[in-house]
Design a protein around this motif. Structure first.
Motif, PDB file in Angstrom:
ATOM      1  N   THR A 216       0.826  -1.208   0.000  1.00  0.00           N
ATOM      2  CA  THR A 216       0.000   0.000   0.000  1.00  0.00           C
ATOM      3  C   THR A 216       0.860   1.257   0.000  1.00  0.00           C
ATOM      4  O   THR A 216       0.558   2.214  -0.717  1.00  0.00           O
ATOM      5  N   LEU A 217       1.923   1.289   0.782  1.00  0.00           N
ATOM      6  CA  LEU A 217       2.785   2.477   0.822  1.00  0.00           C
ATOM      7  C   LEU A 217       3.474   2.727  -0.523  1.00  0.00           C
ATOM      8  O   LEU A 217       3.534   3.868  -0.992  1.00  0.00           O
ATOM      9  N   ILE A 218       3.970   1.659  -1.135  1.00  0.00           N
ATOM     10  CA  ILE A 218       4.621   1.808  -2.441  1.00  0.00           C
ATOM     11  C   ILE A 218       3.611   2.308  -3.477  1.00  0.00           C
ATOM     12  O   ILE A 218       3.868   3.263  -4.216  1.00  0.00           O
ATOM     13  N   ALA A 219       2.452   1.671  -3.531  1.00  0.00           N
ATOM     14  CA  ALA A 219       1.428   2.055  -4.507  1.00  0.00           C
ATOM     15  C   ALA A 219       0.892   3.454  -4.235  1.00  0.00           C
ATOM     16  O   ALA A 219       0.613   4.211  -5.173  1.00  0.00           O
ATOM     17  N   MET A 220       0.759   3.823  -2.960  1.00  0.00           N
ATOM     18  CA  MET A 220       0.245   5.146  -2.610  1.00  0.00           C
ATOM     19  C   MET A 220       1.180   6.248  -3.113  1.00  0.00           C
ATOM     20  O   MET A 220       0.719   7.241  -3.693  1.00  0.00           O
ATOM     21  N   ALA A 221       2.465   6.066  -2.919  1.00  0.00           N
ATOM     22  CA  ALA A 221       3.432   7.070  -3.395  1.00  0.00           C
ATOM     23  C   ALA A 221       3.350   7.199  -4.916  1.00  0.00           C
ATOM     24  O   ALA A 221       3.342   8.316  -5.455  1.00  0.00           O
ATOM     25  N   PHE A 222       3.258   6.080  -5.600  1.00  0.00           N
ATOM     26  CA  PHE A 222       3.149   6.113  -7.057  1.00  0.00           C
ATOM     27  C   PHE A 222       1.836   6.783  -7.496  1.00  0.00           C
ATOM     28  O   PHE A 222       1.824   7.606  -8.411  1.00  0.00           O
ATOM     29  N   ARG A 223       0.732   6.449  -6.835  1.00  0.00           N
ATOM     30  CA  ARG A 223      -0.566   7.033  -7.208  1.00  0.00           C
ATOM     31  C   ARG A 223      -0.581   8.541  -6.988  1.00  0.00           C
ATOM     32  O   ARG A 223      -1.108   9.282  -7.814  1.00  0.00           O
ATOM     33  N   TRP A 224      -0.048   8.995  -5.865  1.00  0.00           N
ATOM     34  CA  TRP A 224      -0.011  10.443  -5.589  1.00  0.00           C
ATOM     35  C   TRP A 224       0.719  11.158  -6.722  1.00  0.00           C
ATOM     36  O   TRP A 224       0.237  12.152  -7.259  1.00  0.00           O
ATOM     37  N   TYR A 225       1.863  10.641  -7.106  1.00  0.00           N
ATOM     38  CA  TYR A 225       2.632  11.234  -8.197  1.00  0.00           C
ATOM     39  C   TYR A 225       1.835  11.170  -9.505  1.00  0.00           C
ATOM     40  O   TYR A 225       1.731  12.169 -10.229  1.00  0.00           O
ATOM     41  N   GLY A 226       1.267  10.015  -9.797  1.00  0.00           N
ATOM     42  CA  GLY A 226       0.524   9.832 -11.043  1.00  0.00           C
ATOM     43  C   GLY A 226      -0.716  10.700 -11.137  1.00  0.00           C
ATOM     44  O   GLY A 226      -1.006  11.276 -12.187  1.00  0.00           O
TER      45      GLY A 226
ATOM     46  N   LYS B 216      -1.335  13.598  -9.577  1.00  0.00           N
ATOM     47  CA  LYS B 216      -0.971  15.012  -9.679  1.00  0.00           C
ATOM     48  C   LYS B 216      -0.363  15.365 -11.034  1.00  0.00           C
ATOM     49  O   LYS B 216      -0.553  16.473 -11.521  1.00  0.00           O
ATOM     50  N   ASN B 217       0.363  14.439 -11.624  1.00  0.00           N
ATOM     51  CA  ASN B 217       1.097  14.763 -12.848  1.00  0.00           C
ATOM     52  C   ASN B 217       0.426  14.307 -14.135  1.00  0.00           C
ATOM     53  O   ASN B 217       0.655  14.914 -15.183  1.00  0.00           O
ATOM     54  N   TRP B 218      -0.375  13.250 -14.076  1.00  0.00           N
ATOM     55  CA  TRP B 218      -0.933  12.712 -15.311  1.00  0.00           C
ATOM     56  C   TRP B 218      -2.460  12.735 -15.345  1.00  0.00           C
ATOM     57  O   TRP B 218      -3.037  13.066 -16.369  1.00  0.00           O
ATOM     58  N   VAL B 219      -3.098  12.337 -14.243  1.00  0.00           N
ATOM     59  CA  VAL B 219      -4.553  12.188 -14.259  1.00  0.00           C
ATOM     60  C   VAL B 219      -5.258  13.525 -14.079  1.00  0.00           C
ATOM     61  O   VAL B 219      -6.154  13.873 -14.843  1.00  0.00           O
ATOM     62  N   PHE B 220      -4.866  14.280 -13.062  1.00  0.00           N
ATOM     63  CA  PHE B 220      -5.478  15.579 -12.769  1.00  0.00           C
ATOM     64  C   PHE B 220      -4.371  16.643 -12.817  1.00  0.00           C
ATOM     65  O   PHE B 220      -4.024  17.237 -11.800  1.00  0.00           O
ATOM     66  N   PRO B 221      -3.790  16.914 -13.999  1.00  0.00           N
ATOM     67  CA  PRO B 221      -2.564  17.705 -14.067  1.00  0.00           C
ATOM     68  C   PRO B 221      -2.726  19.210 -13.853  1.00  0.00           C
ATOM     69  O   PRO B 221      -1.802  19.860 -13.386  1.00  0.00           O
ATOM     70  N   GLU B 222      -3.856  19.757 -14.207  1.00  0.00           N
ATOM     71  CA  GLU B 222      -3.988  21.214 -14.183  1.00  0.00           C
ATOM     72  C   GLU B 222      -4.734  21.695 -12.947  1.00  0.00           C
ATOM     73  O   GLU B 222      -5.862  21.297 -12.705  1.00  0.00           O
ATOM     74  N   GLU B 223      -4.077  22.581 -12.212  1.00  0.00           N
ATOM     75  CA  GLU B 223      -4.746  23.246 -11.096  1.00  0.00           C
ATOM     76  C   GLU B 223      -5.877  24.076 -11.677  1.00  0.00           C
ATOM     77  O   GLU B 223      -5.700  24.760 -12.682  1.00  0.00           O
ATOM     78  N   ASN B 224      -7.038  23.987 -11.102  1.00  0.00           N
ATOM     79  CA  ASN B 224      -8.247  24.677 -11.582  1.00  0.00           C
ATOM     80  C   ASN B 224      -8.613  24.269 -13.008  1.00  0.00           C
ATOM     81  O   ASN B 224      -9.245  25.019 -13.731  1.00  0.00           O
ATOM     82  N   GLY B 225      -8.218  23.069 -13.415  1.00  0.00           N
ATOM     83  CA  GLY B 225      -8.477  22.586 -14.763  1.00  0.00           C
ATOM     84  C   GLY B 225      -9.946  22.430 -15.080  1.00  0.00           C
ATOM     85  O   GLY B 225     -10.363  22.640 -16.211  1.00  0.00           O
ATOM     86  N   ARG B 226     -10.744  22.082 -14.102  1.00  0.00           N
ATOM     87  CA  ARG B 226     -12.180  21.914 -14.366  1.00  0.00           C
ATOM     88  C   ARG B 226     -12.844  23.254 -14.588  1.00  0.00           C
ATOM     89  O   ARG B 226     -13.742  23.375 -15.401  1.00  0.00           O
ATOM     90  N   LYS B 227     -12.399  24.270 -13.853  1.00  0.00           N
ATOM     91  CA  LYS B 227     -12.964  25.606 -14.055  1.00  0.00           C
ATOM     92  C   LYS B 227     -12.625  26.102 -15.458  1.00  0.00           C
ATOM     93  O   LYS B 227     -13.470  26.642 -16.145  1.00  0.00           O
ATOM     94  N   LYS B 228     -11.375  25.914 -15.877  1.00  0.00           N
ATOM     95  CA  LYS B 228     -10.950  26.325 -17.216  1.00  0.00           C
ATOM     96  C   LYS B 228     -11.770  25.598 -18.273  1.00  0.00           C
ATOM     97  O   LYS B 228     -12.228  26.192 -19.232  1.00  0.00           O
ATOM     98  N   ARG B 229     -11.930  24.294 -18.093  1.00  0.00           N
ATOM     99  CA  ARG B 229     -12.676  23.494 -19.062  1.00  0.00           C
ATOM    100  C   ARG B 229     -14.127  23.953 -19.125  1.00  0.00           C
ATOM    101  O   ARG B 229     -14.712  24.048 -20.195  1.00  0.00           O
ATOM    102  N   SER B 230     -14.706  24.259 -17.970  1.00  0.00           N
ATOM    103  CA  SER B 230     -16.087  24.722 -17.912  1.00  0.00           C
ATOM    104  C   SER B 230     -16.245  26.060 -18.646  1.00  0.00           C
ATOM    105  O   SER B 230     -17.200  26.270 -19.384  1.00  0.00           O
TER     106      SER B 230
END
Length: 177
Positions: free
Chosen positions: A141-151, A153-167
């Protein structure tokens, strides 16, 4: 004021400032804790009742269910302001990151069971259960959690306020139709 803000406002300083500064991480950790409980209960339930001879399969099933819950909670709460991608791309990346996470989460259990032979009859039942818990639920869980946090923030939900911009972009596009 949201429930989370109400709770955080009761924290003593400097914890309050840290929690506010790193609110995405705090929310991610709370979602992770919830999904950890779901995963643990399902893993031991499936491993004990349904698949006693297939603990890695039980782990994969439990992690898949927890992953679905995680997607919903992370998308709608932890990273609700992030985005920048169409939902189907976001979901695909989320499940790709989590597919890798499932491998990372299951690998320590696989290694403990099949490389180190930490299973009956090589060790006692108690040792096997402790090993399963430590390798699958803690180390994995610790190994996967560190990888998921990185993934996330960087790949899945990359843009801060991205949903507002898209809207805003969607509204502009509709206005020009």
């Amino acid at each position: 004021m949201s429930l989370a803000e109400t709770v955080v406002s009761r924290f003593p300083e400097p914890i309050r400032s840290i929690a506010l500064k790193h609110r995405e991480l705090v929310k991610f950790a709370l979602v992770g804790g919830t999904c950890f409980v779901i995963d643990t209960v399902l893993f031991f339930g499936i491993k004990t009742v349904v698949l006693p001879n297939n603990p890695v399969t039980a782990k994969i099933i439990a992690t898949l269910v927890a992953t679905i819950v995680s997607y919903i909670l992370n998308r709608e709460w932890s990273f609700r302001t992030r985005g920048g991608r169409e939902r189907h791309h976001e979901a695909l990346l989320f499940f790709l990151v989590n597919g890798i996470g499932i491998v990372l989460n299951s690998a320590p259990l696989y290694i403990a069971r099949y490389a180190f032979h930490l299973q009956e009859p090589h060790v006692s039942r108690l040792t096997e259960e402790i090993s399963d818990f430590l390798s699958a639920q803690i180390i994995g869980t610790l190994i996967a959690m560190a990888f998921r946090w990185y993934g996330y923030k960087n790949w899945v939900f990359p843009e801060e306020n991205g949903r507002k911009k898209r809207s805003i972009e969607d509204e502009k596009e509709l206005g020009h139709s």
